[in-house]
Design an enzyme around this catalytic site. Sequence first.
Site, short mmCIF file in Angstrom:
data_model
loop_
_atom_site.label_atom_id
_atom_site.label_comp_id
_atom_site.label_asym_id
_atom_site.label_seq_id
_atom_site.Cartn_x
_atom_site.Cartn_y
_atom_site.Cartn_z
N GLY A 56 0.84 -1.20 0.00
CA GLY A 56 0.00 0.00 0.00
C GLY A 56 0.87 1.24 0.00
N LYS A 90 -4.21 -5.64 -24.53
CA LYS A 90 -3.49 -6.91 -24.38
C LYS A 90 -2.15 -6.83 -25.11
CE LYS A 90 -5.12 -8.66 -21.54
NZ LYS A 90 -6.15 -7.92 -21.00
O1 M6R Z 1 -8.71 -6.13 -10.45
P1 M6R Z 1 -9.29 -5.16 -11.41
O2 M6R Z 1 -10.22 -5.78 -12.39
O3 M6R Z 1 -9.91 -3.98 -10.74
O4 M6R Z 1 -8.05 -4.61 -12.24
C1 M6R Z 1 -8.20 -3.55 -13.13
C2 M6R Z 1 -6.97 -3.36 -13.97
O5 M6R Z 1 -5.87 -3.06 -13.17
C3 M6R Z 1 -6.67 -4.60 -14.82
O6 M6R Z 1 -7.73 -4.94 -15.63
C4 M6R Z 1 -5.42 -4.35 -15.68
O7 M6R Z 1 -5.72 -3.40 -16.67
C5 M6R Z 1 -4.90 -5.64 -16.28
N1 M6R Z 1 -3.48 -5.50 -16.46
C6 M6R Z 1 -5.50 -5.94 -17.60
O8 M6R Z 1 -4.95 -7.03 -18.24
#
Ligand code: M6R
Length: 611
Positions: free
Chosen positions: A103, A487
């Site tokens: 954090g 991606k």
């Molecule tokens: O855990 P979350 O779905 O909230 O995460 C959101 C983004 O950090 C996450 O989707 C990120 O963009 C990934 N690297 C996508 O592949």
Amino acid sequence: MCGIVGYVGPRPAQDLLLGGLARLEYRGYDSAGLVIGENGVLRSVRRVGKIADLMEAVAREPESFPGSYGVGHTRWATHGPPTVPNAHPHFDCAQEIAVVHNGIIENWVELKTWLEERGHGFSSDTDTEVAAHLIEELGPVSLAEAVAEVLRRCEGALAMAVVRRSDPGLVVGGRKGSPLVIGRGSGENFLASDIPAFMAHTRRMMIVPEERVVEVRSDSVRVTDLFGEESEPEEREVEWDVEAAEKGGYPTFMLKEIHEQPQAVAATLLGRIGAGGEPLLEETGLTGPVAKGIDKVFVVACGTSYHAGMMAKYALERWAKVPVEVDLSSEFRYRDPVLDERSLVIGISQSGETADTLGAVRFALDQGARVAAVTNVVGSSLAREAHMVFQTRAGPEIGVAASKTFITQMALLQLMGLHMAIERGVMTPAEAAGPVKALRSLPDRLEEVLGLSDRMLELAEGWRDVRDFFFLGRSVDYPAALEGALKLKELSYVRAEGYAAGEMKHGPIALIEPGVVVFGVATDRRLRQKMFSNLSEMKARGGTVVTLVGSEDRTEAAIPSDLVIPLPEDADLIGAVLAVVPLQLFSYHLATIKGLDVDQPRNLAKTVTVE
Ligand code: M6R
């Protein structure tokens, strides 16, 4: 973001901590360290690099690490670059107290100045080190009381684990804002940022509630609030099996998770569709009166989850006839959105711990809005704080780039749209039957598109040196294109622009020239001709165009494309979900060909617990 693990028990702590860190490496992997206590001595090793580097360093130590309690950390740098002095654990002046932390301590500069004035010397650039010195400054109080005081004085998000030389066999954890879970073994106990750290040893776990301190010993766990009041968190059984968090014969987690998508969607839908084809989501709390009381929906999410939110907007508006706005969580509360008790805010987050999304949702709760969580993690902060929880049930996703959690979010949000439509009385169950049937066929359709893997590998081999990619789509195909671009960026480190196809002519078309590859997602049949016109414009300017298009009406001559990637023809809104799979595979193969680490791409972390 950053993984912490603690162990107390009869076994060599070194093995349990290193094993736990290896399973938490998806949370951050620029440096790592551990500290182990035995016979009144604390011994620590820290290294820049991955857990494998830390393992090597531990193995090279002249004397073995016999201790039976300790804490470890895998870092995603926030304050200070990834160096050995900045790697955790961090110590106080007397090297008596060791702290690992996940954090950000927002008021660390102020605390550090105060501690320096009182004679403390610092050896890192991190915010975390203030916690160790603060505990030292508090003097002879119990470690649990000291950690409670740290949580009271530190602003921001913290999950920490602490050992003190004078407290053998004790690990103290503290949670304020960042996740922390306890693994209950027999004669041994664990503390960690996430369940995979101890899943191979025990499936009995407890979630440490917000603003709590936990004293972990081999035979006991004691949880108190920040003022010493004791409480007993509910013990749960981890439902995932250990194999779910293993590679299962695949070379990488990412490839395994891409291939698990059909089963993951089947699990998402299991028991949620009635015999007559009607969605069964009442148990979430989204009942008729609740659904009828909603005037407007706001979706908040980040990254891939945001793309799921953008796609879901089409389902919710088309079926449930409710206006939907989709916001990046990090922007939402800073634009003064107008919310009230008739607003439904849907927070989408696979981890349920993304700080930006939690911030957006907490803002919505403060404004009196109703909040729904779409998450993959049972008991996550998002799930606990929301009024309604929609669990995606994708199983653990270890690859840092999201794949199966995205597809399951889409399946669940579409089902939610149909459920809401029926509950609001704007669609009959008979009218919903068609889209529900299409959703039911999604696992089979996903199997079909997984068959495109070799084709995508061929393309990746041919385009290994291409520097510029565009991903274009219209309507629901637009977020699919954005996801394809994300991606490619995160896995292959290649510049990739996702754009609304109709918007290209307003500027970005200037970038199209020979050598640029354009992926066009064209599953929305209403817009197919317009999309083909947009792709013709790219081809006319020298771009190499690849079109992902459904089988119906697909006469290759009519498609202005150098290559066609055939998708199953499918009902409204499902096609775009299917289109994402070959794009995942393309990025995966290109990254692998380039020799990149697809499970842990550079600079990323799976769970982003900082703003
Ligand atoms: O855990 P979350 O779905 O909230 O995460 C959101 C983004 O950090 C996450 O989707 C990120 O963009 C990934 N690297 C996508 O592949």
